[in-house]
Write a protein that holds these residues in place. Sequence first.
Motif, PDB file in Angstrom:
ATOM      1  N   UNK A 136      44.431  45.453  41.738  1.00  0.00           N
ATOM      2  CA  UNK A 136      45.716  44.837  41.473  1.00  0.00           C
ATOM      3  C   UNK A 136      46.009  44.485  40.037  1.00  0.00           C
ATOM      4  N   UNK A 137      45.073  44.589  39.115  1.00  0.00           N
ATOM      5  CA  UNK A 137      45.509  44.192  37.717  1.00  0.00           C
ATOM      6  C   UNK A 137      44.804  45.353  36.678  1.00  0.00           C
ATOM      7  N   UNK A 138      44.596  46.593  36.956  1.00  0.00           N
ATOM      8  CA  UNK A 138      43.794  47.504  36.402  1.00  0.00           C
ATOM      9  C   UNK A 138      44.405  47.713  35.066  1.00  0.00           C
ATOM     10  N   UNK A 139      45.838  47.619  34.962  1.00  0.00           N
ATOM     11  CA  UNK A 139      46.537  47.777  33.459  1.00  0.00           C
ATOM     12  C   UNK A 139      46.746  46.643  32.692  1.00  0.00           C
ATOM     13  N   UNK A 140      46.077  45.346  33.046  1.00  0.00           N
ATOM     14  CA  UNK A 140      46.225  44.396  32.072  1.00  0.00           C
ATOM     15  C   UNK A 140      44.913  43.874  32.009  1.00  0.00           C
ATOM     16  N   UNK A 141      44.330  44.068  30.846  1.00  0.00           N
ATOM     17  CA  UNK A 141      42.940  43.573  30.502  1.00  0.00           C
ATOM     18  C   UNK A 141      42.860  42.039  30.355  1.00  0.00           C
ATOM     19  N   UNK A 142      43.971  41.373  30.372  1.00  0.00           N
ATOM     20  CA  UNK A 142      43.781  39.885  30.185  1.00  0.00           C
ATOM     21  C   UNK A 142      43.062  39.449  31.747  1.00  0.00           C
ATOM     22  N   UNK A 143      43.533  40.350  32.854  1.00  0.00           N
ATOM     23  CA  UNK A 143      42.818  40.043  34.223  1.00  0.00           C
ATOM     24  C   UNK A 143      41.396  40.901  34.661  1.00  0.00           C
ATOM     25  N   UNK A 144      40.817  41.359  33.508  1.00  0.00           N
ATOM     26  CA  UNK A 144      39.643  42.177  34.021  1.00  0.00           C
ATOM     27  C   UNK A 144      38.546  41.395  34.557  1.00  0.00           C
ATOM     28  N   UNK A 145      38.343  40.187  34.368  1.00  0.00           N
ATOM     29  CA  UNK A 145      37.301  39.292  35.136  1.00  0.00           C
ATOM     30  C   UNK A 145      37.803  39.553  36.817  1.00  0.00           C
ATOM     31  N   UNK A 146      39.164  39.541  37.071  1.00  0.00           N
ATOM     32  CA  UNK A 146      39.610  39.560  38.415  1.00  0.00           C
ATOM     33  C   UNK A 146      39.463  41.111  38.894  1.00  0.00           C
ATOM     34  N   UNK A 147      39.372  42.180  38.160  1.00  0.00           N
ATOM     35  CA  UNK A 147      39.339  43.518  38.358  1.00  0.00           C
ATOM     36  C   UNK A 147      37.681  43.588  38.669  1.00  0.00           C
ATOM     37  N   UNK A 148      37.133  43.069  37.806  1.00  0.00           N
ATOM     38  CA  UNK A 148      35.441  43.088  37.998  1.00  0.00           C
ATOM     39  C   UNK A 148      35.190  42.556  39.376  1.00  0.00           C
ATOM     40  N   UNK A 149      35.660  41.324  39.651  1.00  0.00           N
ATOM     41  CA  UNK A 149      35.484  40.606  40.961  1.00  0.00           C
ATOM     42  C   UNK A 149      35.771  41.478  42.117  1.00  0.00           C
ATOM     43  N   UNK A 150      36.754  42.546  41.994  1.00  0.00           N
ATOM     44  CA  UNK A 150      37.420  43.409  42.959  1.00  0.00           C
ATOM     45  C   UNK A 150      36.136  44.367  43.341  1.00  0.00           C
ATOM     46  N   UNK A 151      35.870  44.882  42.248  1.00  0.00           N
ATOM     47  CA  UNK A 151      34.822  46.077  42.071  1.00  0.00           C
ATOM     48  C   UNK A 151      33.663  45.468  42.716  1.00  0.00           C
ATOM     49  N   UNK A 152      33.186  44.348  42.508  1.00  0.00           N
ATOM     50  CA  UNK A 152      31.693  43.726  42.983  1.00  0.00           C
ATOM     51  C   UNK A 152      32.018  43.678  44.641  1.00  0.00           C
ATOM     52  N   UNK A 153      33.215  43.084  44.917  1.00  0.00           N
ATOM     53  CA  UNK A 153      33.411  42.834  46.202  1.00  0.00           C
ATOM     54  C   UNK A 153      33.443  44.301  46.864  1.00  0.00           C
ATOM     55  N   UNK A 191      36.019  52.638  33.721  1.00  0.00           N
ATOM     56  CA  UNK A 191      35.297  53.870  33.928  1.00  0.00           C
ATOM     57  C   UNK A 191      33.936  53.916  34.508  1.00  0.00           C
ATOM     58  N   UNK A 192      33.434  52.817  34.367  1.00  0.00           N
ATOM     59  CA  UNK A 192      31.895  52.424  35.126  1.00  0.00           C
ATOM     60  C   UNK A 192      32.278  52.403  36.662  1.00  0.00           C
ATOM     61  N   UNK A 193      33.462  52.401  37.230  1.00  0.00           N
ATOM     62  CA  UNK A 193      33.781  51.954  38.638  1.00  0.00           C
ATOM     63  C   UNK A 193      34.351  53.463  39.252  1.00  0.00           C
ATOM     64  N   UNK A 194      33.890  54.425  38.890  1.00  0.00           N
ATOM     65  CA  UNK A 194      34.544  55.896  39.011  1.00  0.00           C
ATOM     66  C   UNK A 194      34.013  56.209  40.547  1.00  0.00           C
ATOM     67  N   UNK A 195      32.921  55.878  41.031  1.00  0.00           N
ATOM     68  CA  UNK A 195      32.315  55.951  42.343  1.00  0.00           C
ATOM     69  C   UNK A 195      32.266  57.652  42.472  1.00  0.00           C
ATOM     70  N   UNK A 196      32.764  57.870  43.485  1.00  0.00           N
ATOM     71  CA  UNK A 196      32.811  59.483  43.963  1.00  0.00           C
ATOM     72  C   UNK A 196      34.069  60.224  43.615  1.00  0.00           C
ATOM     73  N   UNK A 197      35.176  59.133  43.777  1.00  0.00           N
ATOM     74  CA  UNK A 197      36.592  59.913  43.582  1.00  0.00           C
ATOM     75  C   UNK A 197      37.562  59.019  42.761  1.00  0.00           C
ATOM     76  N   UNK A 198      38.474  59.326  41.738  1.00  0.00           N
ATOM     77  CA  UNK A 198      39.393  58.485  41.717  1.00  0.00           C
ATOM     78  C   UNK A 198      40.882  58.932  41.974  1.00  0.00           C
TER      79      UNK A 198
END
Length: 815
Positions: free
Chosen positions: A613-630, A660-667
Amino acid sequence: MNLNIVNIETVLNSKWNRNPTGKSIDNISIDSRSLQNNDKTLFFALVGTNHDAHIYLKDLIGKGVRNFVVTHIPDGLESKANFLVVKNTLEALQQIAAHYRSLFSFPIIGVTGSNGKTIVKEWLNFLLSPDYNIIRSPKSYNSQVGVPLSVLAINEKHNLGIFEAGISTVSEMDKLEKIIQPTIGILTNIGSAHDEGFKNLEEKVKEKMLLFKDSEVVIFQKNSDVEKFILPKTKTISWSFTDTTAAVFVSKKEHTHEHTGIEYTYKGNISTLKIPFVDDASVENVITCLSVLLHLEYDAKTIQSRIELLYPIEMRLKVKKGINNCSLIDDSYSSDFQSLKIALDFLESQKQHQKKTVVLSDIFQSGLSNEVLYSKVAELIVSNNISRFIGIGETISTLKTKLPNAIFFKDTNEFLLHLEQLNFENETILIKGARSFQFEEIVAAFAEKTHETVLEINLNAISHNFNFFKSKIKATTKMMAMVKAFGYGSGGFEIAKLLEHHKVDYLGVAFADEGISLKTAGIKLPIMVLNPENTSFPAIIQHQLEPEIYSLKGLNAFLKIAEQKKLKDFPIHIKLDTGMHRLGFEANTIDDLIATLKGNSTVKVQSILSHLATSDDLQHKDFVQYQINLFEKLSSQLMNELEITPIRHILNTSGISNFPQAQYDMVRLGIGLYGVSNDSEEQKYLENVGTLKSIISQIRTIQTGESVGYGRRFMANRESKIATIPIGYADGIARSWGNGVGFVTIKNKKAPILGSVCMDMLMVDVTEIECKEGDSVVIFGESPTVTYMAEQLKTIPYEILTSISQRVKRVFYRE
């Protein structure tokens, strides 16, 4: 070109893996997709940051290629072909080209600079061709790869060469100098192109001047920053508008609407010259050409007679819609053997129909006899599987005996007289002719008639942006390219075809009809439908599309149809909602999802995905990390309990750069492919893809107190010159862009939009711009950019791009 494969090992200081025959090579290739690869090809397996041509060698052997330069021999191929193993295949290609160049002793003109290289090269070719048999770079082949390929096209009949050299950073020009070995050097305008590759202007000039370290003469616009890098032994011919010490001093410059008159002094002689251009860039490029002619001791009368015939250079291969569902590739100003090979490769990469037609004029300046030349042309036509060939001219009729089913006409007029009888429909047509044949008349006859507003799509920029983002991911990571919403407004099929050419792994579309359109047009790549409606499932199955499944209701509906059709392992894509809250399975539905899929053999989970939802806004990087973890947690649960290993993907364009750490198998690459980034630093490395253009329909002068447009929203406070442009909100231009908020660009100057944007027109202020009716107008592109427009309108670039109406003709081109 004629190289013996035995001698090549001496040049490269390497040994063939087995004893090759003494066959000569007449085709150097780096593109595994080219239909011109055959048993006379020497293929260089180039390796880049994110590409390795070694993986295509087995296929090439199957197509008849037997000779390869490689960094290693792939397993199982040792006995199937001839391999020359080197440390670096690009350097090997450059070494071969440098060696080949050294076999010839005629004059070579080397052209570098920031702007104008290709134009100067093409104009010099035109000006000098009556007296020389010239070999020149095809199109703008001026890179580390393009230069060696250009030089390797020299043959024994040539007696003058003109080659471009383009660089983007330090340590590049020295390699090109060894290949070109110019005797005459030309430095064109030094501008801001590729500035990011250099510390400062001085470093950039110093690097470019390395091309001329062994040249006999250097021709340039007089400039102390340039002169300090010219060796004392080197002769110079400088030109200037202001410095009387220049070898060519231009003392007067007068403009009319169509011409520029100059007076120049050279070796004490004063002469005049009428130049058929009025813009500054063209005039400067003509003066550079003039300086070359003076160096070669042409007289003033000959110079004038040839320069007055110069014409604007079209440097691009354009794809246009044509009559009767045809598509046109417009290369109507060029006819030489090297550029024919390039155009045929482009035809294959952009064909929209199985039927491929070539309309070709006589070929000039090949350096070959007609017999040899047209034998080679015939081989190209056959190897490229051309369905219909039409030759126009006196000498091309030589092909009658080599292509018995071809049709020939003595000139363009005779062809046009027979146009209706030839029944062109549902075919892709390459139109390629020398300028003297006026093939623009053929293009005009074929082209679909639309209004004069066009969206030009730069396919080179698409390729550049694709490769830029590909360089950010691991070699093992797959790439899905999004072509939904009519390719973000840029056009669906043409871009999909280019991406297929680049071997992208997946295409993504929003709705089934977009995917059906691509499949019907011949796209063979797997296509994922991101937002399929249940009613579209039968059509998705019929056209072998792959649906994204985001709910139990949708899954059950698809499984029901799949069972009815007795499908097995039909690919589906499971969407997880990790926080976007738009579409997808939430955590509390995963158990039901697993229960539904377990043991079901009608479908196969091809991939599991989610959306940030917020990959373009690093102010919300914690939320992005939450999404990646989930995503990691839920996708792992699915994989473990279903015992599957699908492709996983969560990153969009911004995610590729920021996480970039969340590339998985495809982007999934979306807006970045089209040259737009949310990061201002990253934006510098992307190239503009779409340029929306129109023309000036009418110019009028209004007096103080007079108004413009509906509602009299603009009132003139001075005498003003107003231009009307045939584009409006029905074409996708927001009404809020009017009333002085926005502008268009005319003659590289801003023209503010006055009053309200109308349905089909808008009006601009051109009081301070010297322009005329019919002149080109840029609505967006380099200036204003879609990013700037979005900022002013408080929206996003996506909306600007996707709003452009499909009544606006898309013209696709390659430089």
